[in-house]
Design a protein around this motif. Structure first.
Motif, PDB file in Angstrom:
ATOM      1  N   ARG A   1       0.839  -1.182   0.000  1.00  0.00           N
ATOM      2  CA  ARG A   1       0.000   0.000   0.000  1.00  0.00           C
ATOM      3  C   ARG A   1       0.882   1.243   0.000  1.00  0.00           C
ATOM      4  O   ARG A   1       1.946   1.254   0.613  1.00  0.00           O
ATOM      5  N   GLU A   2       0.441   2.273  -0.696  1.00  0.00           N
ATOM      6  CA  GLU A   2       1.196   3.514  -0.693  1.00  0.00           C
ATOM      7  C   GLU A   2       1.230   4.086   0.720  1.00  0.00           C
ATOM      8  O   GLU A   2       0.237   4.047   1.433  1.00  0.00           O
TER       9      GLU A   2
ATOM     10  N   GLN B   1       1.187   7.048   3.394  1.00  0.00           N
ATOM     11  CA  GLN B   1       0.486   8.321   3.480  1.00  0.00           C
ATOM     12  C   GLN B   1       1.439   9.365   4.064  1.00  0.00           C
ATOM     13  O   GLN B   1       1.903   9.216   5.191  1.00  0.00           O
TER      14      GLN B   1
ATOM     15  N   GLU C   1       6.906  18.194  -3.982  1.00  0.00           N
ATOM     16  CA  GLU C   1       6.160  17.245  -4.815  1.00  0.00           C
ATOM     17  C   GLU C   1       6.985  16.802  -6.021  1.00  0.00           C
ATOM     18  O   GLU C   1       7.000  15.624  -6.366  1.00  0.00           O
TER      19      GLU C   1
ATOM     20  N   ASN D   1       6.909   7.257  -4.825  1.00  0.00           N
ATOM     21  CA  ASN D   1       5.491   7.344  -5.178  1.00  0.00           C
ATOM     22  C   ASN D   1       4.611   7.024  -3.982  1.00  0.00           C
ATOM     23  O   ASN D   1       4.337   5.872  -3.687  1.00  0.00           O
ATOM     24  N   ASN D   2       4.217   8.059  -3.301  1.00  0.00           N
ATOM     25  CA  ASN D   2       3.356   7.916  -2.145  1.00  0.00           C
ATOM     26  C   ASN D   2       2.176   8.849  -2.289  1.00  0.00           C
ATOM     27  O   ASN D   2       2.112   9.668  -3.201  1.00  0.00           O
ATOM     28  N   ASN D   3       1.253   8.755  -1.393  1.00  0.00           N
ATOM     29  CA  ASN D   3       0.089   9.627  -1.383  1.00  0.00           C
ATOM     30  C   ASN D   3       0.408  10.816  -0.479  1.00  0.00           C
ATOM     31  O   ASN D   3       0.505  10.667   0.729  1.00  0.00           O
TER      32      ASN D   3
ATOM     33  N   HIS E   1      -0.538  14.336   1.197  1.00  0.00           N
ATOM     34  CA  HIS E   1      -1.649  15.190   1.610  1.00  0.00           C
ATOM     35  C   HIS E   1      -1.043  16.514   2.036  1.00  0.00           C
ATOM     36  O   HIS E   1      -0.325  16.576   3.035  1.00  0.00           O
TER      37      HIS E   1
END
Length: 149
Positions: free
Chosen positions: A9-10, A12, A27, A36-38, A40
């Protein structure tokens, strides 16, 4: 029947940064560094507190695996955000990397809540190539690029 492991899973990543240029740089550094992650992105301390406490517009916010935190934030100071993260029962073990443009002597002179120390303080480099190198430091800190449960 073969049992395949679940895909990773990516991770967070909570980025708390009010400077749009620094956000873009961070970014791009993640993208260029193939991290490559999520991500926020939150632009002030009050919203960061809402995110970590899952309040207001952030009721469904994921738990961050790592926090990149600027110290100089509007509405609520980054040091207060750091304190709340490190005293939050579900987040106290989440790595926090303080990103700052402050001079090293000024960083050392600030007492960043000695009972809730950040995991690392990284000076924001001006050169994008240097920042990519800083982002790659994640691997050295063993902050997972991809999280598995």
């Amino acid at each position: 029947m073969d049992s395949c492991p679940a895909p990773p899973r990516e991770a967070q990543i909570l980025l708390v940064e009010d400077n749009p240029g620094d956000v873009r740089l961070i970014e791009e550094a993640f993208h260029d560094g193939h991290i490559n992650n999520n991500i926020h992105t939150i632009t002030d301390g009050k919203d960061a507190l809402d995110f970590i406490n899952r309040e207001g517009d952030y009721e469904d916010a994921p738990r961050p695996d790592v926090v990149l935190l600027d110290l100089n934030l509007p509405r609520v100071d980054g040091e207060d955000v750091l304190h709340d993260i490190k005293h939050h029962p579900e987040l106290e073990d989440v790595p926090v990397i303080v990103l700052t443009g402050l001079d090293e002597d000024l960083i050392e002179s600030r007492d960043l809540d000695h009972d809730a120390d950040e995991d690392a303080v990284l000076k924001k480099p001006v050169d994008p190539g240097e920042f990519v190198d800083v982002i790659r430091e994640f691997e050295n800190f063993r902050l997972s690029v991809v999280r598995t449960d």
